[in-house]
Motif scaffolding. Structure first.
Motif, PDB file in Angstrom:
ATOM      1  N   GLU A 260       4.560  11.126 -23.460  1.00  0.00           N
ATOM      2  CA  GLU A 260       5.678  10.108 -23.689  1.00  0.00           C
ATOM      3  C   GLU A 260       6.847  10.908 -24.314  1.00  0.00           C
ATOM      4  O   GLU A 260       8.280  10.797 -23.913  1.00  0.00           O
ATOM      5  CB  GLU A 260       5.573   8.807 -24.447  1.00  0.00           C
ATOM      6  N   VAL A 263       8.161  13.238 -21.699  1.00  0.00           N
ATOM      7  CA  VAL A 263       9.128  12.435 -20.897  1.00  0.00           C
ATOM      8  C   VAL A 263      10.546  12.458 -21.458  1.00  0.00           C
ATOM      9  O   VAL A 263      11.657  12.536 -20.807  1.00  0.00           O
ATOM     10  CB  VAL A 263       8.254  11.322 -20.206  1.00  0.00           C
ATOM     11  N   THR A 276      11.255   0.739 -16.255  1.00  0.00           N
ATOM     12  CA  THR A 276       9.777   0.353 -15.867  1.00  0.00           C
ATOM     13  C   THR A 276       9.458  -0.767 -15.371  1.00  0.00           C
ATOM     14  O   THR A 276      10.108  -1.848 -15.632  1.00  0.00           O
ATOM     15  CB  THR A 276       8.918   0.991 -17.041  1.00  0.00           C
ATOM     16  N   ILE A 285       3.443   1.085 -20.245  1.00  0.00           N
ATOM     17  CA  ILE A 285       4.332   2.245 -20.286  1.00  0.00           C
ATOM     18  C   ILE A 285       5.511   2.104 -21.201  1.00  0.00           C
ATOM     19  O   ILE A 285       5.921   3.164 -21.484  1.00  0.00           O
ATOM     20  CB  ILE A 285       4.709   2.401 -18.658  1.00  0.00           C
ATOM     21  N   LEU A 289       6.984   4.668 -24.153  1.00  0.00           N
ATOM     22  CA  LEU A 289       8.319   5.065 -24.146  1.00  0.00           C
ATOM     23  C   LEU A 289       9.231   4.938 -25.337  1.00  0.00           C
ATOM     24  O   LEU A 289       9.553   5.930 -26.156  1.00  0.00           O
ATOM     25  CB  LEU A 289       8.998   4.817 -22.854  1.00  0.00           C
ATOM     26  N   LEU A 402       3.268   8.240 -16.536  1.00  0.00           N
ATOM     27  CA  LEU A 402       4.073   9.070 -17.209  1.00  0.00           C
ATOM     28  C   LEU A 402       3.946  10.460 -16.664  1.00  0.00           C
ATOM     29  O   LEU A 402       5.301  10.992 -16.663  1.00  0.00           O
ATOM     30  CB  LEU A 402       3.592   9.031 -18.695  1.00  0.00           C
TER      31      LEU A 402
END
Length: 415
Positions: A260, A263, A276, A285, A289, A402
């Motif tokens: 994460e 990302v 999301t 998810i 994040l 992800l």
């Protein structure tokens, strides 16, 4: 150099808590080039603890004991270890002062008499200041052996180990040990091992150690050398070769960087915002994040659309799509991702819908998951058939989501 780990606490034997300390310490000791052949878990019992300490001192150069340094009567690690190694307990003025300050500045200003127990230390030992609690870490050295005592709570143990114990252990090593971590998504452990079997077969120094994670594989490349620069030069060509073989499936070569974090780093780099849209993962998810510091710069909004009604109302998934293909379908995942972008004006939306179980949905099996990523007016959808229980399926879906987001950014925005 051989190290042995002793985890102290009846709650560990009863399974009341998970022993995250052991996993963390084993991994860190391995990265320092220390050999660990035994790990012991023992309850709050003086006789059994003394026996385990004696045994460990006979077969290891260093023993690390965790837990049992608190103020209560069943916290006996320090007392038993000092007795076994022949140390007298004395009050340490520095530690007493730190305890006073900790309570004075904390939410519990009253110091009870038993707290002063933590100011007693084995005479002549090294005291490691604990900036997150009242129990200091301790290092007892005698006859070429060392016992390192660390508090049980992980949020105290981890920083204490990294700040004080790791440098101490490094100084004991005759050689420099350097490691490089490579983290891979998109391959199972057996696939990764097969692709580097020639490197593993030929390894001497450096060595390659694989670690299987949920939907990830981590490789640790470790070299021993007389100095740090030589160790780096040994690692560099091996890491380069692994990068050549796995390419974009490698998401980081940094020890502390999670998927994460990688990302969020990419989202920031390309100045993108993300939304999301989750069904079976129920917000996991989004949770991963927003755990990343600075995610507020890129995270636009998170939707948990568990019901069909929510999918229609919030994400504008058409009633016809749900009726014809069902909530768990490529078509629904695609419309969820599209709807998430248009609902929030984000640059990207990652959407997931699936069957985590334990019940099936019509003729669709447990583990069927569709993940969609909307980016640059295009939607990429991936279908998965995960194995395992409900938690395992959801966890795998989060990692794959992800990773799809990460790879989509690389495909669409990298020059």
């Amino acid at each position: 150099m051989v190290v042995e780990l002793i985890s102290v606490g009846t709650e560990l034997l009863l399974g009341n808590i998970v022993n995250t300390n052991a996993q963390f310490l084993a991994e860190k000791c391995a990265s320092l080039g220390l050999s660990m052949y035994h790990q012991v878990t023992v309850g709050d019992n003086r006789e059994r603890l003394a026996e385990d300490i004696n045994t460990a001192l006979q077969r290891a150069d260093i023993i690390i004991l965790t837990g049992g340094l608190g103020p209560t009567e069943d916290d006996i690690t320090k007392e038993v270890c000092a007795e076994v190694m022949g140390f007298k307990l004395v009050e340490d003025p520095h530690t007493r002062e730190r305890i006073e300050t900790y309570f004075k500045d904390g939410i519990y200003p009253v110091i009870t008499e038993n707290n002063w127990k933590q100011a007693l230390i084995p005479e002549g030992c090294k005291v490691l200041d604990n900036h997150n609690g009242t129990a200091p870490g301790l290092i007892l050295e005698k006859a070429g052996k060392a016992a390192i005592l660390l508090p049980g709570p992980f949020n105290e143990l981890k920083p204490l180990f990294l700040d004080a114990v790791s440098p101490y252990l490094q100084e004991l090593q005759p050689e420099v040990i350097r490691s490089q971590m490579i983290k891979i998504c998109g391959h199972g452990e057996s696939q990764v091992a097969d692709q580097i079997k020639d490197l593993i077969a030929a390894q001497t120094n450096p060595t390659i150690a694989p670690y299987a994670k949920t939907a990830e594989v981590h490789l640790r490349v470790t070299a021993r050398a007389a100095d740090d620069e030589t160790a780096k030069s040994l690692i560099k060509p091996v890491v380069k070769e692994i990068k050549n073989r796995f390419g974009d499936d490698i998401y980081t070569t940094k020890e502390e960087e999670t998927l994460e974090m990688a990302v969020v780093r990419l989202l920031k780099k390309y100045e993108l915002t993300v939304t999301t849209a989750e069904s079976c993962t129920g917000g996991l998810i989004a949770g991963r994040l927003v755990n990343v510091s600075g995610a507020s710069e890129v995270f636009r909004e998170g939707f948990v659309t568990y019901s069909n009604k929510a999918k229609r109302k919030i994400l504008d998934v058409s009633k016809g799509t749900l009726k014809k293909y069902g909530a768990v379908s490529e078509q629904t995942a695609k419309e969820m991702a599209t709807g998430g972008v248009f609902a929030t004006d984000a640059d990207v939306c990652i959407a997931v819908t699936g069957i985590a179980g334990p019940s099936t949905e019509g003729d669709k099996p447990v583990g069927l998951v569709y993940i969609a990523c909307y980016m640059k007016d295009k939607v990429k959808v991936e279908e998965y058939h995960f194995k395992g229980n409900r938690d395992k399926i959801r966890e795998q879906a989060v990692v794959k989501s992800l990773d799809l987001l990460r790879r989509s950014i690389l495909t669409n925005y990298r020059g």
